[in-house]
Scaffold this motif. Structure first.
Motif, short mmCIF file in Angstrom:
data_model
loop_
_atom_site.label_atom_id
_atom_site.label_comp_id
_atom_site.label_asym_id
_atom_site.label_seq_id
_atom_site.Cartn_x
_atom_site.Cartn_y
_atom_site.Cartn_z
N GLU A 103 -5.61 -1.60 -3.79
CA GLU A 103 -5.12 -1.83 -2.50
C GLU A 103 -6.15 -1.99 -1.46
N THR B 48 -8.35 -1.15 1.35
CA THR B 48 -8.97 -0.11 1.87
C THR B 48 -8.76 -0.10 3.47
N ARG C 227 -9.65 -0.86 -3.07
CA ARG C 227 -9.89 0.32 -3.89
C ARG C 227 -8.79 0.47 -4.68
N ASN D 107 -6.14 2.86 -6.27
CA ASN D 107 -5.59 4.31 -6.00
C ASN D 107 -5.15 5.09 -7.22
N HIS D 108 -4.68 6.32 -7.05
CA HIS D 108 -4.51 7.39 -8.20
C HIS D 108 -3.67 6.80 -9.28
N TRP D 109 -2.61 5.73 -9.21
CA TRP D 109 -1.80 5.20 -9.90
C TRP D 109 -2.73 4.02 -10.73
N VAL E 141 0.84 -1.20 -0.13
CA VAL E 141 0.01 -0.02 0.04
C VAL E 141 0.87 1.37 -0.05
N MET E 142 0.70 2.00 -1.00
CA MET E 142 1.57 3.39 -1.05
C MET E 142 1.21 4.43 -0.11
N GLN E 143 2.23 4.74 0.65
CA GLN E 143 1.83 5.71 1.91
C GLN E 143 1.61 7.12 1.11
N ALA E 144 1.25 7.91 2.12
CA ALA E 144 0.96 9.60 1.61
C ALA E 144 2.39 10.29 1.46
#
Length: 195
Positions: free
Chosen positions: A108, A110, A100, A102-104, A80-83
């Motif tokens: 990932e 939720t 869900r 992600n923007h890529w 999961v990509m972090q902020a």
């Protein structure tokens, strides 16, 4: 010796040219290769990536569903990509995990994603790649996410590159960085290499 940028461009173009049915066929072959060459049922934790279908990445769901269908004892985890946009955390993936995109375009778990899994826990990591050389150095998308993650794994963790492109490793990559983490093995639809 080959530079990463032209290898990346060539692999992306080759992959884009594959029809969806061919990606599916090769993904099934990759699944069979993994179970043929590696002791998947003996692993405690296997880290997998969830594919970006629009980029014609390997359909790792075939491996995931086989693990679940055969009720193997190995547990699965996904990144999961972090902020911060630079780091990954890893969470268990089960048949009940809610996902869900992600923007890529990557699915990932939720939040709350369930228990986090430490990199040192993994017996093996399936690593996405575009090209690899005879020493196990890989060409990815260029963000360094997997190199930072693999550097945190334990000394016994096996790093297995996986690609739908049925190509042998190139002789060498000229611009390997000191932070690049080499693979232990490389799987294609047609076979396996060990480094």
């Amino acid at each position: 010796m080959f530079a990463k940028a032209p290898l990346r461009r060539a692999a992306l173009a080759h992959r884009r040219a594959l029809p969806a049915a061919e990606v599916a066929r090769r993904s099934q072959q990759l699944c069979e290769q993994l179970f043929r060459h590696f002791p998947v049922a003996q692993w405690r934790w296997l880290h997998v990536f969830l594919p970006i279908a629009s980029k014609h990445e390997p359909d790792i769901w075939r491996i995931i569903r086989r693990v679940w269908a055969e009720k193997l004892p190995v547990r699965l985890a996904v990144p999961v990509m972090q902020a911060d946009g630079k780091s990954l955390k890893h969470y268990e993936l089960t048949p009940n995990t809610l996902l869900r995109v992600n923007h890529w375009g990557i699915a990932e778990p939720t939040p709350p994603a369930g228990p986090e899994v430490a990199p040192a826990a993994f017996d093996a990591v399936l690593v996405p790649l575009l090209a690899v050389d005879a020493a196990g150095h890989r060409v990815g998308y260029g963000g360094g996410f997997y190199d930072r993650f693999l550097a945190q794994c334990g000394p016994a963790t096996r790093f297995v590159g996986i690609s739908v492109l049925d190509e042998a490793p190139v002789s060498g990559i000229a611009d390997v960085r000191p932070t690049d983490v080499p693979l232990h093995a490389y799987l294609t639809p047609g076979g396996a290499w060990w480094f």
